[in-house]
Design a protein around this motif. Sequence first.
Motif, mmCIF file in Angstrom:
data_model
loop_
_atom_site.group_PDB
_atom_site.id
_atom_site.type_symbol
_atom_site.label_atom_id
_atom_site.label_comp_id
_atom_site.label_asym_id
_atom_site.label_seq_id
_atom_site.Cartn_x
_atom_site.Cartn_y
_atom_site.Cartn_z
ATOM 1 N N LEU A 185 0.824 -1.202 0.000
ATOM 2 C CA LEU A 185 0.000 0.000 0.000
ATOM 3 C C LEU A 185 0.863 1.259 0.000
ATOM 4 O O LEU A 185 0.589 2.214 -0.741
ATOM 5 C CB LEU A 185 -0.927 -0.008 1.222
ATOM 6 N N ALA A 186 1.916 1.264 0.832
ATOM 7 C CA ALA A 186 2.808 2.433 0.863
ATOM 8 C C ALA A 186 3.539 2.594 -0.468
ATOM 9 O O ALA A 186 3.698 3.721 -0.972
ATOM 10 C CB ALA A 186 3.806 2.291 2.007
ATOM 11 N N PHE A 201 2.412 1.648 -3.327
ATOM 12 C CA PHE A 201 1.409 2.103 -4.285
ATOM 13 C C PHE A 201 1.323 3.625 -4.301
ATOM 14 O O PHE A 201 1.094 4.236 -5.350
ATOM 15 C CB PHE A 201 0.049 1.487 -3.938
ATOM 16 N N TYR A 202 1.521 4.232 -3.120
ATOM 17 C CA TYR A 202 1.494 5.697 -3.023
ATOM 18 C C TYR A 202 2.886 6.314 -3.218
ATOM 19 O O TYR A 202 3.154 7.432 -2.802
ATOM 20 C CB TYR A 202 0.910 6.125 -1.681
ATOM 21 N N ASN A 203 3.768 5.521 -3.839
ATOM 22 C CA ASN A 203 5.086 5.998 -4.296
ATOM 23 C C ASN A 203 6.077 6.320 -3.175
ATOM 24 O O ASN A 203 6.985 7.135 -3.367
ATOM 25 C CB ASN A 203 4.931 7.231 -5.217
ATOM 26 N N TYR A 204 5.920 5.692 -2.015
ATOM 27 C CA TYR A 204 6.950 5.807 -0.986
ATOM 28 C C TYR A 204 8.055 4.795 -1.289
ATOM 29 O O TYR A 204 7.774 3.709 -1.793
ATOM 30 C CB TYR A 204 6.365 5.536 0.405
ATOM 31 N N PRO A 205 9.317 5.118 -0.991
ATOM 32 C CA PRO A 205 10.420 4.191 -1.268
ATOM 33 C C PRO A 205 10.243 2.856 -0.553
ATOM 34 O O PRO A 205 9.642 2.803 0.532
ATOM 35 C CB PRO A 205 11.650 4.939 -0.738
ATOM 36 N N LEU A 206 10.780 1.795 -1.130
ATOM 37 C CA LEU A 206 10.590 0.447 -0.596
ATOM 38 C C LEU A 206 11.134 0.304 0.820
ATOM 39 O O LEU A 206 10.457 -0.232 1.705
ATOM 40 C CB LEU A 206 11.260 -0.584 -1.519
ATOM 41 N N ASN A 207 12.362 0.790 1.065
ATOM 42 C CA ASN A 207 12.939 0.619 2.402
ATOM 43 C C ASN A 207 12.135 1.369 3.466
ATOM 44 O O ASN A 207 11.948 0.890 4.587
ATOM 45 C CB ASN A 207 14.411 1.049 2.416
#
Length: 507
Positions: free
Chosen positions: A435-436, A438-444
Motif C-alpha cells: 500500500l505504501a 502504491f502511493y510511491n513511498y520508497p521500498l525501504n
Amino acid sequence: MRRSKKNSSDLKVISYYTGYIVVGSSFSMLIPMIVALLLNEYEPLMDFIISINIAFIVGFSLMAIGENNKNNTYMEWKHGLVTASLSWLILTILAAIPLYLSGHMLSFLDAIFDVMSGFTTTGVFLIQDLDHISMSLNMWRHTITFLGSQGMVVLAITFLSKKTQGAYKMYVAEGKDIELLPNTHNTSKLIWIISLLFLGVGTFIIWINGMQIGLSPMRALYHGYCIISSAWSTSGFAPMSQNIMYYHSFSYEMIATIFLMLGSINFGLHYCIWKGNNSEIYKNIEVRTFLIIIFIAAFLLANGLNNLNLYPNSMAIFRKNIFTLLSAYSTTGFMSSYTSQFANEWGDFNILILSIIMLIGGSACSTSGGFKMLRVAVVFKGFIASIKESLVSERRIKTFKFHHIKDHILDSEIIKSSAIIILCYLILFLVGILLACFYNYPLNQSIFESASMVGNVGLSVGITSPNMPIILKLYYIFVMYVARLEFMAVFVLIGYSFEGIKKICMK
C-alpha cells in the motif's frame, strides 16, 4: 423464535459489558480535567467536560440496553471477544473528542489515529504543534497510553464482581493469556498494582534526574510522568516533538531504557521475581530467546553503523545502537534520531534489521507489541523438535517441552497456533508495504513503517504524517487495532457484524 430470543440475549450481554467498560474507562478523563483545573486551562477543561459527558451518555445507554448482570452474569466466548474488540472501537472514538476539540488536529480521523496509536501503545502521532498544546491535553495523551497498555478490559475486570462468570473470556480477548492468581479479577488487580508501582517509582527517579539536568521541579515531575508512563507502556509518546532527544541527557535516556525494558517483560515473570523465584529469569524461554536475538542484532547494527561512518566514535555508535535497538525490540518507539536520519542516513541494511526486531517485539502478556518472543521461540523449538523426531526410531516416542513460567508440553497445537498468529502479522506487514509503495513511498521506508505499525512500535521514517493518503491512515488505524488485540477478537467482531447484517437483509 428461539434463535431470535438467543440473538437478542447475546446483544444484551455484549451491550451491557461494553457499556460497563466504556463508563469505567471514561473516568480516566478526570485526570486531565484535574490538571486543567489546577493550571487554569479552562478551554481544555470545557473540552473534557463535553467529552466525558458524551462518553457517559454512550456508556450508560449501552448498559441500559443490555442485560442486567445480576440476572445474566454468564458470558460465552463470542460475548467476551466481541465485547473487548467493540469496547476498543467505541472508546477510541470517544477519547478522540477532546483532541479534536482542542483545534490541534486537522480532522477527526487524525484524532482517531492518534488515540488508536495511544491505546495500542504504538506512539506515532498526527497532532499539530505538539510543543505548544496544553499540559492537560498532553496528560490525556499519556494517560490513554498507560490505560491501553494494561488494557481497558483489564481495568473494567478489576472493578467487576468476583462472581462475574466469563470475565476470563474478555481478559483473553485483549491479548493476554496468563493468570497470575487463581481468578481473573485478582489477576487484573495485580497487573494494575504492578504497573502503578513501576509508574510511581519510575516517575520519582526520573523527576530527580530531570531536576539535575536543569528542569524546574514541577516541569521535571510533569515530564517524568509522561516519559515513564510511555516507557512502561512501551508507547513512545513524549511531551515534546523532539521526543527523547529534547532532554540531551544520556542519564535520562538510560532511565527511560530501563523502564521500557521492564514494560516489555511478561507480567508473569514480574510476579515470579516478586515471589522470590529468581531462577525463572534464566530458565524462561522468552528471556533466552531475547538474549540471543538482541546480541545478534546489536552486533549487526554496530557493524552496519560503523561502515556508514555516521558517528564520531564507538561510544556514540553504542549509544545510538543500544537505545534504538531496545526501543524497537520493546516496541516503545522512543526516537533518539530524527526521522530524516532514519530515512536518509541509516542505510537499507540497518533499516531491515530494525524492521525484523520490531516485528518480533517483546514478551507475551506484557505492554509490548509484535508477534512476541514466545511465539518465535515456540515455532523455532518446534522446527528443531521435528528434525530430532525424524532422526530417532519410529518406535520411540519422544516428548518435547519448553519452560515459560512453568513447564509446557510442546505439542502440535501450540506450534500451529503460534505459527498462524505470526503468519497473520506477516500478511498485515506485506499489505502495508504494498500500500505504501502504491502511493510511491520508497521500498525501504515502506518496509520500516509497515513493520513499525504492525509491531505497535512508533518509530518512523516520515511516512506517517497528517498529509499522508487517507487510505493509508485508515489501514494503519486498522493494523494498530487488530495487531494489539492479536486478531481473534477483531475477526470475531467482524464475523458477528456480518452475520447480523445478513440476518437483517434476509428478513
